[in-house]
Design a protein around this motif. Structure first.
Motif, mmCIF file in Angstrom:
data_model
loop_
_atom_site.group_PDB
_atom_site.id
_atom_site.type_symbol
_atom_site.label_atom_id
_atom_site.label_comp_id
_atom_site.label_asym_id
_atom_site.label_seq_id
_atom_site.Cartn_x
_atom_site.Cartn_y
_atom_site.Cartn_z
ATOM 1 N N VAL A 151 -21.695 0.742 59.612
ATOM 2 C CA VAL A 151 -21.253 0.578 58.223
ATOM 3 C C VAL A 151 -21.428 -0.880 57.778
ATOM 4 C CG1 VAL A 151 -19.215 0.577 56.729
ATOM 5 C CG2 VAL A 151 -19.706 2.560 58.172
ATOM 6 N N ASP A 152 -21.086 -1.827 58.648
ATOM 7 C CA ASP A 152 -21.265 -3.243 58.318
ATOM 8 C C ASP A 152 -22.740 -3.583 58.127
ATOM 9 O OD1 ASP A 152 -18.549 -3.750 58.408
ATOM 10 O OD2 ASP A 152 -18.558 -4.415 60.492
ATOM 11 N N ALA A 153 -23.602 -3.010 58.965
ATOM 12 C CA ALA A 153 -25.041 -3.241 58.818
ATOM 13 C C ALA A 153 -25.553 -2.663 57.511
ATOM 14 C CB ALA A 153 -25.790 -2.636 60.003
ATOM 15 N N LEU A 154 -25.090 -1.471 57.153
ATOM 16 C CA LEU A 154 -25.489 -0.860 55.888
ATOM 17 C C LEU A 154 -25.096 -1.736 54.699
ATOM 18 C CD1 LEU A 154 -24.575 2.928 56.262
ATOM 19 C CD2 LEU A 154 -26.861 1.970 55.952
ATOM 20 N N ARG A 155 -23.857 -2.197 54.715
ATOM 21 C CA ARG A 155 -23.387 -3.032 53.603
ATOM 22 C C ARG A 155 -24.206 -4.314 53.490
ATOM 23 N NH1 ARG A 155 -17.423 -1.613 54.951
ATOM 24 N NH2 ARG A 155 -16.832 -0.231 53.227
ATOM 25 N N ALA A 156 -24.489 -4.925 54.618
ATOM 26 C CA ALA A 156 -25.239 -6.186 54.622
ATOM 27 C C ALA A 156 -26.669 -5.977 54.140
ATOM 28 C CB ALA A 156 -25.237 -6.796 56.020
ATOM 29 N N HIS A 157 -27.257 -4.855 54.482
ATOM 30 C CA HIS A 157 -28.673 -4.620 54.190
ATOM 31 C C HIS A 157 -28.928 -4.068 52.795
ATOM 32 C CE1 HIS A 157 -32.873 -3.825 55.152
ATOM 33 N NE2 HIS A 157 -32.714 -2.600 54.704
ATOM 34 N N SER A 158 -28.004 -3.271 52.273
ATOM 35 C CA SER A 158 -28.302 -2.471 51.084
ATOM 36 C C SER A 158 -27.817 -3.062 49.768
ATOM 37 C CB SER A 158 -27.708 -1.065 51.248
ATOM 38 O OG SER A 158 -28.209 -0.453 52.415
ATOM 39 N N GLY A 159 -26.866 -3.975 49.804
ATOM 40 C CA GLY A 159 -26.399 -4.591 48.565
ATOM 41 C C GLY A 159 -25.620 -3.632 47.681
ATOM 42 N N ASP A 160 -25.645 -3.890 46.365
ATOM 43 C CA ASP A 160 -24.799 -3.151 45.431
ATOM 44 C C ASP A 160 -25.266 -1.723 45.166
ATOM 45 O OD1 ASP A 160 -23.232 -5.408 45.166
ATOM 46 O OD2 ASP A 160 -24.247 -6.119 43.357
ATOM 47 N N VAL A 161 -26.496 -1.400 45.545
ATOM 48 C CA VAL A 161 -26.974 -0.035 45.312
ATOM 49 C C VAL A 161 -26.174 0.962 46.146
ATOM 50 C CG1 VAL A 161 -28.964 1.521 45.516
ATOM 51 C CG2 VAL A 161 -29.289 -0.829 44.758
ATOM 52 N N LEU A 162 -25.683 0.523 47.288
ATOM 53 C CA LEU A 162 -24.941 1.403 48.189
ATOM 54 C C LEU A 162 -23.442 1.190 48.043
ATOM 55 C CD1 LEU A 162 -25.001 3.474 50.536
ATOM 56 C CD2 LEU A 162 -24.993 1.517 52.099
ATOM 57 N N ASP A 163 -22.742 2.280 47.791
ATOM 58 C CA ASP A 163 -21.279 2.279 47.720
ATOM 59 C C ASP A 163 -20.762 3.112 48.888
ATOM 60 O OD1 ASP A 163 -18.564 2.283 46.815
ATOM 61 O OD2 ASP A 163 -18.923 4.220 45.849
ATOM 62 N N ILE A 164 -19.947 2.503 49.750
ATOM 63 C CA ILE A 164 -19.418 3.205 50.923
ATOM 64 C C ILE A 164 -17.928 3.456 50.725
ATOM 65 C CG2 ILE A 164 -19.032 3.096 53.415
ATOM 66 C CD1 ILE A 164 -21.473 1.287 53.618
ATOM 67 N N GLN A 165 -17.527 4.707 50.846
ATOM 68 C CA GLN A 165 -16.122 5.064 50.720
ATOM 69 C C GLN A 165 -15.666 5.712 52.030
ATOM 70 O OE1 GLN A 165 -14.867 6.862 47.016
ATOM 71 N NE2 GLN A 165 -16.737 6.183 45.970
ATOM 72 N N ILE A 166 -14.614 5.150 52.608
ATOM 73 C CA ILE A 166 -14.139 5.591 53.925
ATOM 74 C C ILE A 166 -12.788 6.288 53.789
ATOM 75 C CG2 ILE A 166 -13.443 4.833 56.228
ATOM 76 C CD1 ILE A 166 -15.448 2.569 55.970
ATOM 77 N N GLY A 167 -12.727 7.512 54.300
ATOM 78 C CA GLY A 167 -11.491 8.278 54.267
ATOM 79 C C GLY A 167 -10.655 8.024 55.515
ATOM 80 N N TRP A 168 -9.850 8.986 55.898
ATOM 81 C CA TRP A 168 -8.977 8.819 57.046
ATOM 82 C C TRP A 168 -8.779 10.178 57.707
ATOM 83 C CZ3 TRP A 168 -3.928 11.096 56.527
ATOM 84 C CH2 TRP A 168 -3.650 11.565 55.234
ATOM 85 N N PHE A 169 -8.241 10.155 58.926
ATOM 86 C CA PHE A 169 -7.978 11.373 59.669
ATOM 87 C C PHE A 169 -6.473 11.633 59.732
ATOM 88 C CE2 PHE A 169 -12.243 10.902 61.598
ATOM 89 C CZ PHE A 169 -12.673 12.211 61.451
ATOM 90 N N LYS A 170 -6.115 12.875 59.590
ATOM 91 C CA LYS A 170 -4.734 13.305 59.717
ATOM 92 C C LYS A 170 -4.600 14.158 60.966
ATOM 93 C CE LYS A 170 -1.226 16.136 57.392
ATOM 94 N NZ LYS A 170 -0.933 16.992 56.205
ATOM 95 N N ARG A 171 -3.582 13.871 61.769
ATOM 96 C CA ARG A 171 -3.334 14.688 62.955
ATOM 97 C C ARG A 171 -2.940 16.102 62.529
ATOM 98 N NH1 ARG A 171 -2.452 13.467 68.184
ATOM 99 N NH2 ARG A 171 -2.283 11.248 67.719
ATOM 100 N N ARG A 172 -3.506 17.091 63.184
ATOM 101 C CA ARG A 172 -3.203 18.469 62.835
ATOM 102 C C ARG A 172 -2.614 19.210 64.035
ATOM 103 N NH1 ARG A 172 -8.788 21.756 62.051
ATOM 104 N NH2 ARG A 172 -7.285 23.442 61.847
ATOM 105 N N THR A 173 -1.823 20.226 63.745
ATOM 106 C CA THR A 173 -1.254 21.061 64.790
ATOM 107 C C THR A 173 -2.276 22.125 65.169
ATOM 108 O OG1 THR A 173 0.983 20.735 63.917
ATOM 109 C CG2 THR A 173 0.638 22.611 65.391
ATOM 110 N N LEU A 174 -2.578 22.196 66.446
ATOM 111 C CA LEU A 174 -3.576 23.150 66.910
ATOM 112 C C LEU A 174 -2.962 24.545 67.026
ATOM 113 C CD1 LEU A 174 -5.375 20.991 69.596
ATOM 114 C CD2 LEU A 174 -6.222 21.618 67.343
ATOM 115 N N SER A 175 -3.594 25.499 66.381
ATOM 116 C CA SER A 175 -3.107 26.876 66.419
ATOM 117 C C SER A 175 -3.720 27.614 67.604
ATOM 118 C CB SER A 175 -3.486 27.583 65.116
ATOM 119 O OG SER A 175 -4.887 27.536 64.926
ATOM 120 N N PRO A 176 -3.197 28.780 67.939
ATOM 121 C CA PRO A 176 -3.795 29.564 69.038
ATOM 122 C C PRO A 176 -5.252 29.901 68.755
ATOM 123 C CG PRO A 176 -1.625 30.405 68.459
ATOM 124 C CD PRO A 176 -1.976 29.400 67.404
ATOM 125 N N CYS A 177 -5.998 30.136 69.812
ATOM 126 C CA CYS A 177 -7.421 30.457 69.706
ATOM 127 C C CYS A 177 -7.617 31.734 68.883
ATOM 128 C CB CYS A 177 -8.012 30.635 71.100
ATOM 129 S SG CYS A 177 -9.737 31.173 71.101
#
Length: 214
Positions: A67-93
């Protein structure tokens, strides 16, 4: 010549490339890829939506490095949006009904990605409403984006929306209506790689392709 804005579902693209080609093409220049996919159009905006993996420190470090390489190389044409992970409860198979640690051929997920799909859908509709480009290019095979595509069509009925399906997907889901589509081929991926090393002026260092991505 027209203009194109691209919206890239990072995980959908990543897993499709990894499943078909391993780590061979992961050092991908997203702006260059968009140009290869739409050679007759001017690329005015590329929006990339992803989330940093959880529970895999080396993979997360490589992803942040990329992601850092992309930002450095691509300039303002590239917009990077980063989400997040939420822990989930695993249900039975769902296959055998037993505890999720059974031996059935599946891959249980202990975390689920949050915000990235919603952010992509909102950005795509907003950009179409204000007319930042003549054409929308959606890089994903995920049918969850069908309602957003339909919203774009309601707002601008003559606005073209094209699906660039990641490797392994030959046809879009039937939920997508009034769209063009094609599959991203290996040539486009091979010819759209970042330089082996990218200078990052923010971090004041060279960002090199990770060894495992060779």
């Amino acid at each position: 010549m027209g203009t194109v804005a691209a919206y890239i579902d990072g995980f959908n693209l990543y897993y499709s490339m990894k499943n078909k080609y391993g780590r061979k093409y992961l050092w991908l220049d997203l702006v260059k890829l968009t140009g290869h996919l739409r050679p007759e159009d001017q690329v005015v905006q590329v929006r990339y939506f992803t989330t940093i993996v959880r529970g895999e420190p080396e993979a997360a470090a490589n992803q942040i490095h990329y992601v850092d390489a992309l930002r450095a190389h691509s300039g303002d044409v590239l917009d990077i949006q980063i989400g997040w992970f939420k822990r989930r409860t695993l249900s039975p198979c769902k296959l055998c009904g037993k505890h999720w640690q059974c031996e059935c051929p599946r891959r249980p997920r202990s975390f689920e990605e949050k915000e990235t799909d919603v952010a992509l859908a909102v950005s795509m509709v907003e950009d179409a409403a204000v007319g930042i480009a003549d054409l929308t290019l959606l890089v994903s095979a995920d049918s969850d984006f069908a309602p957003a595509v339909a919203a774009v069509k309601r707002i601008r009925p003559t606005h073209p929306v094209i699906l660039a399906l990641p490797s392994g997907s030959l046809q879009p889901h039937k939920r997508f209506v009034d769209v063009g589509f094609f599959t991203i081929n290996e040539t486009a991926l091979r010819q759209s790689q970042l330089p082996e090393q990218v200078y990052d002026p923010v971090g004041r260092k060279l960002r090199r392709r990770p060894e495992k991505w060779g």
